[in-house]
Write a protein that holds these residues in place. Structure first.
Motif, PDB file in Angstrom:
ATOM      1  N   MET A   1     -46.506  32.870 -70.435  1.00 55.21           N
ATOM      2  CA  MET A   1     -46.138  32.237 -69.160  1.00 55.21           C
ATOM      3  C   MET A   1     -44.687  31.813 -69.246  1.00 55.21           C
ATOM      4  O   MET A   1     -44.288  31.174 -70.196  1.00 55.21           O
ATOM      5  CB  MET A   1     -47.031  31.031 -68.914  1.00 55.21           C
ATOM      6  CG  MET A   1     -46.847  30.385 -67.571  1.00 55.21           C
ATOM      7  SD  MET A   1     -47.316  31.442 -66.216  1.00 55.21           S
ATOM      8  CE  MET A   1     -49.081  31.582 -66.491  1.00 55.21           C
ATOM      9  N   ARG A  22     -46.350  34.667 -65.212  1.00 53.12           N
ATOM     10  CA  ARG A  22     -46.305  35.095 -66.613  1.00 53.12           C
ATOM     11  C   ARG A  22     -45.403  36.320 -66.714  1.00 53.12           C
ATOM     12  O   ARG A  22     -45.643  37.335 -66.066  1.00 53.12           O
ATOM     13  CB  ARG A  22     -47.704  35.467 -67.113  1.00 53.12           C
ATOM     14  CG  ARG A  22     -47.682  35.911 -68.582  1.00 53.12           C
ATOM     15  CD  ARG A  22     -48.825  36.823 -68.941  1.00 53.12           C
ATOM     16  NE  ARG A  22     -48.741  37.234 -70.344  1.00 53.12           N
ATOM     17  CZ  ARG A  22     -49.239  38.361 -70.831  1.00 53.12           C
ATOM     18  NH1 ARG A  22     -49.862  39.202 -70.028  1.00 53.12           N
ATOM     19  NH2 ARG A  22     -49.105  38.664 -72.111  1.00 53.12           N
ATOM     20  N   TRP A  54     -51.912  32.421 -72.117  1.00 54.29           N
ATOM     21  CA  TRP A  54     -50.718  31.753 -71.598  1.00 54.29           C
ATOM     22  C   TRP A  54     -51.081  30.616 -70.641  1.00 54.29           C
ATOM     23  O   TRP A  54     -50.272  29.750 -70.383  1.00 54.29           O
ATOM     24  CB  TRP A  54     -49.833  32.771 -70.885  1.00 54.29           C
ATOM     25  CG  TRP A  54     -50.583  33.576 -69.855  1.00 54.29           C
ATOM     26  CD1 TRP A  54     -50.679  33.313 -68.511  1.00 54.29           C
ATOM     27  CD2 TRP A  54     -51.349  34.757 -70.088  1.00 54.29           C
ATOM     28  NE1 TRP A  54     -51.463  34.264 -67.893  1.00 54.29           N
ATOM     29  CE2 TRP A  54     -51.889  35.171 -68.844  1.00 54.29           C
ATOM     30  CE3 TRP A  54     -51.636  35.524 -71.232  1.00 54.29           C
ATOM     31  CZ2 TRP A  54     -52.689  36.297 -68.703  1.00 54.29           C
ATOM     32  CZ3 TRP A  54     -52.441  36.644 -71.095  1.00 54.29           C
ATOM     33  CH2 TRP A  54     -52.967  37.021 -69.849  1.00 54.29           C
ATOM     34  N   THR A  67     -44.982  27.987 -72.030  1.00 53.95           N
ATOM     35  CA  THR A  67     -43.758  28.763 -71.829  1.00 53.95           C
ATOM     36  C   THR A  67     -43.024  28.825 -73.158  1.00 53.95           C
ATOM     37  O   THR A  67     -43.028  27.868 -73.927  1.00 53.95           O
ATOM     38  CB  THR A  67     -42.825  28.161 -70.758  1.00 53.95           C
ATOM     39  OG1 THR A  67     -42.227  26.962 -71.242  1.00 53.95           O
ATOM     40  CG2 THR A  67     -43.560  27.890 -69.459  1.00 53.95           C
TER      41      THR A  67
END
Length: 255
Positions: A1, A22, A54, A67
């Motif tokens: 992501m 993502r 993610w 992230t």
């Protein structure tokens, strides 16, 4: 992501809105969101190369998303996969404080990351580069490949768009939120951040929605939670031409 926009307590009907993209190499295999057989069961997509995810949720109301922090000169080949962190949090039976204490102790085993985690009522972001924990306070927030609310052009652009939408729209529209995530506007050269990659790549990575032959936005996901804890998950998966090739929807009653 790679980018998330979060609206917390900005609407009476939906106190939590998360809109996320993502970004990944198109050759990396992945499975769209589904119920995992882990205990407790989680709902998430799956990275079929490393086994993590993610972004995901549990029926108890836990939410987590990841992230990566962009730092090409510091990436270690022997680092543990960051995607396991989302799974670890969602399946953990520990309190958030216990989880965070353990996470701090092993933070150096991973390349740079931000981990959004918590419940729909209380979210925080842990950054392993700064060893810092930030609360997601009421307001509009953006998280990309730097720290929470770093003013990168695409972060600022998305935060502004979501803020305007929340304040002006009488009825929440998933299509409108997906359109926000599909914004492919590139930043001007003068506004590009310097994260250690070439200017060509900075330009290519500067839109909210990234499209190229080998790398780009693979999926957009919305998590919408109303004031009664009813949550909806909507996901669109894209090919390297930016076309939708799969859609997933799910509904949960969070505790």
């Amino acid at each position: 992501m790679c980018i998330l926009f979060i609206a917390r307590d900005q609407r009476k009907d939906f106190p939590l809105i998360i809109a996320a993209n993502r970004d990944e190499f198109h050759a990396r295999p992945a499975k769209a969101s589904h119920i995992w057989s882990s205990h407790p069961p989680i709902f998430a997509g799956k990275d079929l190369k490393a086994g993590g995810t993610w972004m995901g949720v549990t029926r108890s109301g836990r939410i987590a998303a990841l992230t990566n922090i962009r730092q090409p000169g510091k990436e270690r080949q022997d680092a543990k996969t960051r995607g396991e962190l989302v799974v670890d949090y969602l399946t953990s039976r520990s309190s958030d404080l216990q989880f965070q204490t353990a996470l701090k102790k092993r933070r150096e085993k991973y390349n740079g990351f931000n981990l959004l985690h918590g419940t729909w009522r209380d979210l925080q972001v842990y950054n392993n580069e700064t060893d810092g924990l930030s609360s997601v306070d009421p307001g509009i927030h953006g998280l990309s490949n730097g720290a929470l609310n770093d003013p990168w052009p695409k972060v600022s652009r998305g935060v502004s768009a979501l803020s305007q939408y929340c304040s002006q729209s009488d009825r929440l529209s998933e299509d409108a939120l997906f359109s926000l995530l599909k914004d492919n506007t590139e930043a001007p050269d003068s506004a590009l951040p310097d994260t250690g990659v070439s200017k060509e790549w900075e330009k290519r990575l500067s839109p909210i929605f990234i499209q190229s032959e080998e790398y780009g936005t693979r999926a957009s996901t919305l998590i919408l939670v109303n004031r009664n804890g009813n949550a909806s998950w909507s996901e669109r998966t894209y090919n390297n031409q930016g076309r939708v090739i799969d859609q997933v929807t799910a509904h949960f009653q969070f505790v």
